[in-house]
Design an enzyme around this catalytic site. Structure first.
Site, PDB file in Angstrom:
ATOM      1  N   TYR A  26      -5.409  11.375   1.634  1.00  0.00           N
ATOM      2  CA  TYR A  26      -6.964  10.498   1.474  1.00  0.00           C
ATOM      3  C   TYR A  26      -8.100  10.700   2.922  1.00  0.00           C
ATOM      4  CZ  TYR A  26      -9.848   6.689   0.673  1.00  0.00           C
ATOM      5  OH  TYR A  26     -11.027   6.261  -0.056  1.00  0.00           O
TER       6      TYR A  26
ATOM      7  N   ASN B 223       3.312  18.192   4.139  1.00  0.00           N
ATOM      8  CA  ASN B 223       4.428  19.185   3.247  1.00  0.00           C
ATOM      9  C   ASN B 223       3.803  18.683   1.841  1.00  0.00           C
ATOM     10  OD1 ASN B 223       4.395  16.058   2.376  1.00  0.00           O
ATOM     11  ND2 ASN B 223       6.377  15.745   3.430  1.00  0.00           N
TER      12      ASN B 223
ATOM     13  N   GLY C 190      -0.680  14.927  -0.326  1.00  0.00           N
ATOM     14  CA  GLY C 190      -1.880  15.394  -0.407  1.00  0.00           C
ATOM     15  C   GLY C 190      -2.100  17.279  -1.030  1.00  0.00           C
TER      16      GLY C 190
ATOM     17  N   PHE D 148      -0.846  10.537   9.964  1.00  0.00           N
ATOM     18  CA  PHE D 148      -1.339   9.917   7.986  1.00  0.00           C
ATOM     19  C   PHE D 148       0.203  10.249   7.817  1.00  0.00           C
ATOM     20  CE2 PHE D 148      -5.140  11.072  10.359  1.00  0.00           C
ATOM     21  CZ  PHE D 148      -6.008   9.506  10.584  1.00  0.00           C
ATOM     22  N   ALA D 149       0.902  10.434   8.181  1.00  0.00           N
ATOM     23  CA  ALA D 149       1.941  11.193   7.262  1.00  0.00           C
ATOM     24  C   ALA D 149       2.695   9.860   6.614  1.00  0.00           C
ATOM     25  CB  ALA D 149       2.821  12.917   7.773  1.00  0.00           C
TER      26      ALA D 149
ATOM     27  N   TYR E  84       7.287  -1.441   2.866  1.00  0.00           N
ATOM     28  CA  TYR E  84       6.158  -0.402   3.068  1.00  0.00           C
ATOM     29  C   TYR E  84       4.982  -0.985   4.763  1.00  0.00           C
ATOM     30  CZ  TYR E  84       1.027   1.118   4.215  1.00  0.00           C
ATOM     31  OH  TYR E  84       0.503   1.402   4.789  1.00  0.00           O
TER      32      TYR E  84
ATOM     33  N   ASN F  24      -8.248  -2.647   3.547  1.00  0.00           N
ATOM     34  CA  ASN F  24      -7.946  -1.775   2.563  1.00  0.00           C
ATOM     35  C   ASN F  24      -9.169  -0.149   2.537  1.00  0.00           C
ATOM     36  OD1 ASN F  24      -6.518  -4.030   1.388  1.00  0.00           O
ATOM     37  ND2 ASN F  24      -6.998  -2.749  -0.349  1.00  0.00           N
TER      38      ASN F  24
ATOM     39  N   ILE G 154      -6.288  -6.773 -14.294  1.00  0.00           N
ATOM     40  CA  ILE G 154      -6.574  -7.183 -13.318  1.00  0.00           C
ATOM     41  C   ILE G 154      -4.705  -7.927 -12.825  1.00  0.00           C
ATOM     42  CG2 ILE G 154      -7.550  -9.392 -11.615  1.00  0.00           C
ATOM     43  CD1 ILE G 154      -9.997  -8.642 -13.000  1.00  0.00           C
ATOM     44  N   TYR G 155      -4.021  -7.783 -11.504  1.00  0.00           N
ATOM     45  CA  TYR G 155      -2.477  -8.398 -11.099  1.00  0.00           C
ATOM     46  C   TYR G 155      -3.117  -9.483 -11.373  1.00  0.00           C
ATOM     47  CZ  TYR G 155      -2.110  -3.179 -12.040  1.00  0.00           C
ATOM     48  OH  TYR G 155      -1.584  -1.747 -12.148  1.00  0.00           O
TER      49      TYR G 155
END
Ligand code: UFG
Length: 331
Positions: free
Chosen positions: A11, A32, A36, A73-74, A141, A170, A207-208
């Site tokens: 993205y 890879n 993507g 960005f990978a 993450y 974000n 909505i979490y």
């Protein structure tokens, strides 16, 4: 000399590739294609399919091309997935960075721009968050990216590989003509999910959680347009080429929007109803993440063009309407 964009079919990477190609840069993409899309890669870029953890693959790319800068960005970037599969994140993100830096060292490539994240801060000690604030991730993450930041600092000290780490908040939006945009399978990010509801591809938004410590109880995030983000990378390349020292920058809009406010903005941007219900909290979500991005504005001269979240959503809406099935290349 060329710029190697690893993860250039993803993205954010694909927007960066297009931006670089528009500036007549010679762009090499390595991806890879695990998340993507080949169709997202601008035709002006040269494409190599392979994995950054694969030394033989990377060696081949560095041997064949004259690369002087890498833009990375990978990485995997889904917070809830990282809670369930932490090792997947430490393998691809952290170990992938080590492999890439080893090949850069061996091929005498001395510049890297890499995507870090607001998730490295964990629960912020204050808001807006400054670059020097405590980093204490609450999900794998964020931890994997913090480790990448630390590794790169030592690689700089030992091998003189200069870096700019950009801590994104974000990311949202799409290329303004709707030609490329966000397409994850399965989709977990708020803006594309809201727009799938607007399009009628989903019945409603969950909505979490509405019991967070925020004004309306829903999580607050700082949304930044993907093209503004790409521009920050281009400025970061210039910053290093000008001989400046390695550094870290937040990239955000400095304004927070709650999940409920995002739904409201999307209703206005699309004219659609967008039904939403309150659902249980999602693991790993901090209450609020808002960037202080003064440093990027003053040091890199970053001047984001999108300061209205409705305009950001409108660009994503154009992509969603013209690509209801995304790139339509799922295997
Ligand atoms: N959300 C919902 N419903 C959904 C999807 C998301 O309520 O269907 C909420 C989430 O709980 C969160 C907010 O919308 O509060 C944003 O969620 P996203 O999944 O879009 O984004 P995250 O904040 O989890 O993570 C994103 C990037 C990370 C980055 C982080 C930094 O994916 O890579 O922003 O702020 F680290």
């Amino acid at each position: 000399m060329s710029i190697l964009v690893v993860g250039g079919a993803g993205y954010i990477g694909s927007h960066m590739v297009k931006r670089l190609a528009d500036q007549n840069e010679e762009v090499i993409v390595a991806d890879n294609l695990s998340t993507g899309h080949r169709a997202a890669v601008d035709t002006r870029a040269k494409f190599y399919e392979g994995d950054i953890r694969d030394h033989a693959f990377l060696k081949q790319v560095f041997d064949q091309e004259s690369i002087d800068t890498v833009v990375h960005f990978a990485a995997f970037s889904i917070v809830p997935e990282s809670m369930e599969k932490p090792l997947k994140y430490f393998d691809n993100n952290t170990a992938g960075m080590v492999a890439l830096l080893e090949e850069m060292r061996d091929h005498n490539v001395k510049r890297i721009i890499f995507s870090s994240t607001a998730a490295t801060y964990g629960v912020p000690e204050k808001s807006p968050i400054e670059e020097s604030d405590r980093q204490d991730p609450i999900n794998p993450y964020g931890e994997s990216k913090l480790m990448m930041e630390k590794i790169i600092r030592w690689a700089d000290k030992a091998y003189g590989i200069k870096f700019v780490a950009l801590r994104y908040f974000n990311v949202a939006g799409a290329w303004p003509d709707g030609s490329i945009g966000e397409d994850h399978g399965p989709e977990t990010h708020l803006t594309p999910i809201i727009l799938q509801v607007a399009l009628g591809k989903r019945d409603e938004l969950s909505i979490y959680g509405d019991d967070y410590n925020t004004p309306d109880g829903t999580n607050v995030r700082d949304y930044v347009h993907v093209v503004d983000l790409a521009d920050a990378h281009i400025l970061a390349i210039k910053y290093l080429k000008d001989g400046n020292e390695s550094d870290v920058f937040n990239l955000g809009s400095s304004t927070g929007f709650s999940v409920k406010q995002m739904v409201e903005a999307a209703r206005e941007a699309t004219g659609e109803k967008i039904p939403a219900k309150i659902a249980p909290r999602r693991p790993g979500d901090p209450d609020s993440l808002i960037a202080a991005s003064k440093k990027a504005r003053t040091v890199l001269n970053w001047n984001p063009q999108y300061d209205d979240v409705k305009e950001v959503i409108k660009t994503a809406w154009k992509w969603t309407q013209t690509h209801p099935n995304g790139y339509d290349d799922r295997k």
